[in-house]
Design a protein around this motif. Structure first.
Motif, PDB file in Angstrom:
ATOM      1  N   THR A  41       0.811  -1.206   0.000  1.00  0.00           N
ATOM      2  CA  THR A  41       0.000   0.000   0.000  1.00  0.00           C
ATOM      3  C   THR A  41       0.851   1.266   0.000  1.00  0.00           C
ATOM      4  OG1 THR A  41      -0.068   0.149   2.408  1.00  0.00           O
ATOM      5  CG2 THR A  41      -1.750  -1.231   1.334  1.00  0.00           C
ATOM      6  N   SER A  42       0.194   2.375  -0.236  1.00  0.00           N
ATOM      7  CA  SER A  42       0.860   3.676  -0.175  1.00  0.00           C
ATOM      8  C   SER A  42       1.371   3.949   1.237  1.00  0.00           C
ATOM      9  CB  SER A  42      -0.107   4.789  -0.603  1.00  0.00           C
ATOM     10  OG  SER A  42      -0.458   4.651  -1.962  1.00  0.00           O
ATOM     11  N   GLU A  43       0.639   3.484   2.248  1.00  0.00           N
ATOM     12  CA  GLU A  43       1.072   3.665   3.633  1.00  0.00           C
ATOM     13  C   GLU A  43       2.375   2.904   3.884  1.00  0.00           C
ATOM     14  OE1 GLU A  43      -2.994   4.762   3.148  1.00  0.00           O
ATOM     15  OE2 GLU A  43      -2.008   2.841   2.698  1.00  0.00           O
ATOM     16  N   GLN A  44       2.475   1.691   3.347  1.00  0.00           N
ATOM     17  CA  GLN A  44       3.703   0.916   3.503  1.00  0.00           C
ATOM     18  C   GLN A  44       4.850   1.538   2.711  1.00  0.00           C
ATOM     19  OE1 GLN A  44       1.622  -2.684   2.265  1.00  0.00           O
ATOM     20  NE2 GLN A  44       2.381  -3.707   4.121  1.00  0.00           N
ATOM     21  N   LEU A  45       4.526   2.082   1.552  1.00  0.00           N
ATOM     22  CA  LEU A  45       5.552   2.756   0.751  1.00  0.00           C
ATOM     23  C   LEU A  45       6.102   3.963   1.502  1.00  0.00           C
ATOM     24  CD1 LEU A  45       7.126   3.079  -1.893  1.00  0.00           C
ATOM     25  CD2 LEU A  45       5.164   4.349  -2.821  1.00  0.00           C
ATOM     26  N   GLY A  60      -0.278  -2.111 -10.605  1.00  0.00           N
ATOM     27  CA  GLY A  60      -0.547  -2.558  -9.244  1.00  0.00           C
ATOM     28  C   GLY A  60       0.326  -1.932  -8.183  1.00  0.00           C
ATOM     29  N   SER A  61       1.309  -1.136  -8.570  1.00  0.00           N
ATOM     30  CA  SER A  61       2.155  -0.477  -7.571  1.00  0.00           C
ATOM     31  C   SER A  61       1.379   0.623  -6.863  1.00  0.00           C
ATOM     32  CB  SER A  61       3.397   0.119  -8.234  1.00  0.00           C
ATOM     33  OG  SER A  61       4.287  -0.892  -8.652  1.00  0.00           O
ATOM     34  N   PRO A  62       1.732   0.944  -5.618  1.00  0.00           N
ATOM     35  CA  PRO A  62       0.991   1.970  -4.870  1.00  0.00           C
ATOM     36  C   PRO A  62       1.256   3.372  -5.398  1.00  0.00           C
ATOM     37  CG  PRO A  62       2.864   1.214  -3.611  1.00  0.00           C
ATOM     38  CD  PRO A  62       2.776   0.311  -4.803  1.00  0.00           C
ATOM     39  N   PHE A  63       0.313   4.256  -5.127  1.00  0.00           N
ATOM     40  CA  PHE A  63       0.391   5.649  -5.564  1.00  0.00           C
ATOM     41  C   PHE A  63       1.307   6.443  -4.639  1.00  0.00           C
ATOM     42  CE2 PHE A  63      -1.282   9.998  -6.073  1.00  0.00           C
ATOM     43  CZ  PHE A  63      -1.303  10.079  -7.467  1.00  0.00           C
ATOM     44  N   PHE A  64       2.051   7.371  -5.219  1.00  0.00           N
ATOM     45  CA  PHE A  64       2.917   8.258  -4.437  1.00  0.00           C
ATOM     46  C   PHE A  64       2.074   9.405  -3.879  1.00  0.00           C
ATOM     47  CE2 PHE A  64       6.114   5.814  -6.415  1.00  0.00           C
ATOM     48  CZ  PHE A  64       7.310   6.028  -5.736  1.00  0.00           C
ATOM     49  N   THR A  65       1.509   9.164  -2.722  1.00  0.00           N
ATOM     50  CA  THR A  65       0.663  10.159  -2.063  1.00  0.00           C
ATOM     51  C   THR A  65       1.533  11.288  -1.500  1.00  0.00           C
ATOM     52  OG1 THR A  65       0.850   8.998   0.033  1.00  0.00           O
ATOM     53  CG2 THR A  65      -0.999   8.379  -1.404  1.00  0.00           C
ATOM     54  N   SER A  66       0.868  12.310  -0.976  1.00  0.00           N
ATOM     55  CA  SER A  66       1.603  13.414  -0.351  1.00  0.00           C
ATOM     56  C   SER A  66       2.440  12.928   0.810  1.00  0.00           C
ATOM     57  CB  SER A  66       0.622  14.495   0.119  1.00  0.00           C
ATOM     58  OG  SER A  66      -0.040  15.084  -0.978  1.00  0.00           O
ATOM     59  N   GLU A  67       1.921  11.948   1.547  1.00  0.00           N
ATOM     60  CA  GLU A  67       2.675  11.392   2.677  1.00  0.00           C
ATOM     61  C   GLU A  67       3.930  10.684   2.183  1.00  0.00           C
ATOM     62  OE1 GLU A  67       2.152   8.338   6.477  1.00  0.00           O
ATOM     63  OE2 GLU A  67       0.580   8.477   4.946  1.00  0.00           O
ATOM     64  N   VAL A  68       3.803   9.933   1.087  1.00  0.00           N
ATOM     65  CA  VAL A  68       4.976   9.259   0.518  1.00  0.00           C
ATOM     66  C   VAL A  68       6.008  10.295   0.095  1.00  0.00           C
ATOM     67  CG1 VAL A  68       5.827   7.802  -1.357  1.00  0.00           C
ATOM     68  CG2 VAL A  68       3.650   7.248  -0.245  1.00  0.00           C
ATOM     69  N   MET A  69       5.549  11.325  -0.607  1.00  0.00           N
ATOM     70  CA  MET A  69       6.466  12.342  -1.109  1.00  0.00           C
ATOM     71  C   MET A  69       7.171  13.066   0.045  1.00  0.00           C
ATOM     72  SD  MET A  69       6.434  12.026  -4.319  1.00  0.00           S
ATOM     73  CE  MET A  69       7.435  13.477  -4.635  1.00  0.00           C
ATOM     74  N   ALA A  70       6.458  13.284   1.146  1.00  0.00           N
ATOM     75  CA  ALA A  70       7.043  13.991   2.298  1.00  0.00           C
ATOM     76  C   ALA A  70       8.173  13.196   2.929  1.00  0.00           C
ATOM     77  CB  ALA A  70       5.954  14.280   3.326  1.00  0.00           C
ATOM     78  N   ARG A  71       8.146  11.864   2.756  1.00  0.00           N
ATOM     79  CA  ARG A  71       9.167  11.017   3.377  1.00  0.00           C
ATOM     80  C   ARG A  71      10.244  10.565   2.389  1.00  0.00           C
ATOM     81  NH1 ARG A  71       6.034   6.995   7.602  1.00  0.00           N
ATOM     82  NH2 ARG A  71       4.594   8.525   8.499  1.00  0.00           N
ATOM     83  N   ALA A  72      10.118  11.005   1.144  1.00  0.00           N
ATOM     84  CA  ALA A  72      11.038  10.539   0.091  1.00  0.00           C
ATOM     85  C   ALA A  72      12.233  11.474  -0.036  1.00  0.00           C
ATOM     86  CB  ALA A  72      10.284  10.427  -1.228  1.00  0.00           C
ATOM     87  N   GLY A  73      12.926  11.701   1.069  1.00  0.00           N
ATOM     88  CA  GLY A  73      14.014  12.677   1.081  1.00  0.00           C
ATOM     89  C   GLY A  73      15.182  12.315   0.190  1.00  0.00           C
TER      90      GLY A  73
END
Length: 333
Positions: A41-45, A60-73
């Protein structure tokens, strides 16, 4: 460099990650895969993405949500081993230094081949002759004719990787190719040997019309009764793009007259119901959305992305890079 592959489907993993791809990838990156057959899931990503410089995705890959982007330093590269990236990223990613690339160039070969095969099958009435033969009816060689493709006028609606490949594939047939698109500059059209024209003019002049637009709010319903009635008697309409770009009711109404025929791979609602009228028309050839099914090319999707990652690591230009302008023209997820 560390890379996370977010493809959990066992079938896709087996298809994409054969030895040649893994050998290429191990030359310049450490690779981690998400667990097989568990929904990632996006949460796991979001929980894992902070440890990676690159991410490879596909269907089938998860979406890069705002939360994902915030942690993708650390993230600097997203490679999509499929077509449209609209299923995994939003415009937000294009405001960052992250390079986004896709294997659309590879997948386009498959869809283009499907489109040309439908032109040939429809213009030669393969389905009709096969049906009549099973009914015990032979052909009358000295009286019957088919539309054919050679030296015909073929109109392409929409300009992108798929239509570029269709143009190349049609060259041996000596066809006159018309193109309707606001994204193809006149000098590029001239170099390709195609003629730019308006939508209605394209339908009026064409023996075969093939649809290649992306489905967006702007293109939805752009092909309607006005255009379809302009197609020449005996003409063929081909759609390997998306169903909602065409007013399906208008297409069915025009096909009922028997004046034109169609070869279709996409529909308003999919799967197409077994009782749908299109499936029972003698002048219609229907396929179940198989345009991207070319087996050899599907195996090459993630190989292309791995090669893109290699180019990125070497500071070389990316062949499948997606710009914000291009992203805005993609079919929404």
């Amino acid at each position: 460099m560390r890379t996370l592959v977010t493809i959990a489907d066992a079938g896709l993993r087996d298809m994409f990650w054969h030895d040649r791809v893994l050998d290429k990838m191990n030359r310049y990156t450490e690779v981690d895969f998400v667990p097989l057959d568990a929904r990632f899931t996006s949460e796991q990503l979001a929980e894992r993405i902070g440890d990676y410089d690159a991410c490879i995705t596909s269907w089938g890959s998860p979406f890069f949500t705002s939360e994902v982007m915030a942690r993708a330093g650390r993230l600097k590269f997203i490679g999509h081993g499929a077509g449209s990236v609209a299923s995994i990223v939003s415009e937000e990613v294009f405001a960052t230094p992250i390079a986004v690339t896709s294997a659309n160039k590879v997948l386009a070969h498959s869809t283009a081949e499907c489109a040309v095969s439908l032109m040939l099958a429809g213009a030669w009435d393969h389905a009709g002759y096969s049906t009549r033969l099973r009914q015990g009816r032979w052909s009358v060689n000295n009286r019957e004719t088919v539309l054919g493709v050679t030296r015909r006028v073929i109109g392409l609606v929409g300009y992108g990787e798929i239509s570029k490949q269709v143009i190349r594939m049609l060259q041996p047939f000596g066809a006159t190719i018309l193109l309707h698109s606001s994204y193809c500059p006149p000098e590029e059209a001239e170099a390709l040997g195609v003629q730019l024209c308006g939508l209605n003019e394209l339908f009026e002049r064409s023996d075969i019309v093939s649809l290649h637009n992306t489905w967006t709010p702007r293109t939805e319903g752009m092909i309607g009764a006005e255009q379809l009635r302009r197609l020449r008697d005996g003409g063929l309409f081909v759609n390997t793009a998306r169903g909602p770009i065409v007013c399906e009711q208008a297409l069915v109404a025009e096909l009922r007259t028997g004046r034109i025929s169609a070869a279709l791979d996409v529909y308003d609602h999919e799967p197409l119901p077994a009782d749908h009228e299109l499936l029972h028309m003698p002048n219609v050839l229907c396929l179940p959305h198989i345009g991207g099914f070319h087996g050899l090319l599907k195996r090459e999707l993630c190989e292309f992305i791995v090669e893109e990652l290699g180019r990125f690591a070497a500071g070389e230009p990316l062949q499948g890079r997606v710009s914000l302008e291009h992203f805005r023209r993609l079919t929404p997820r």
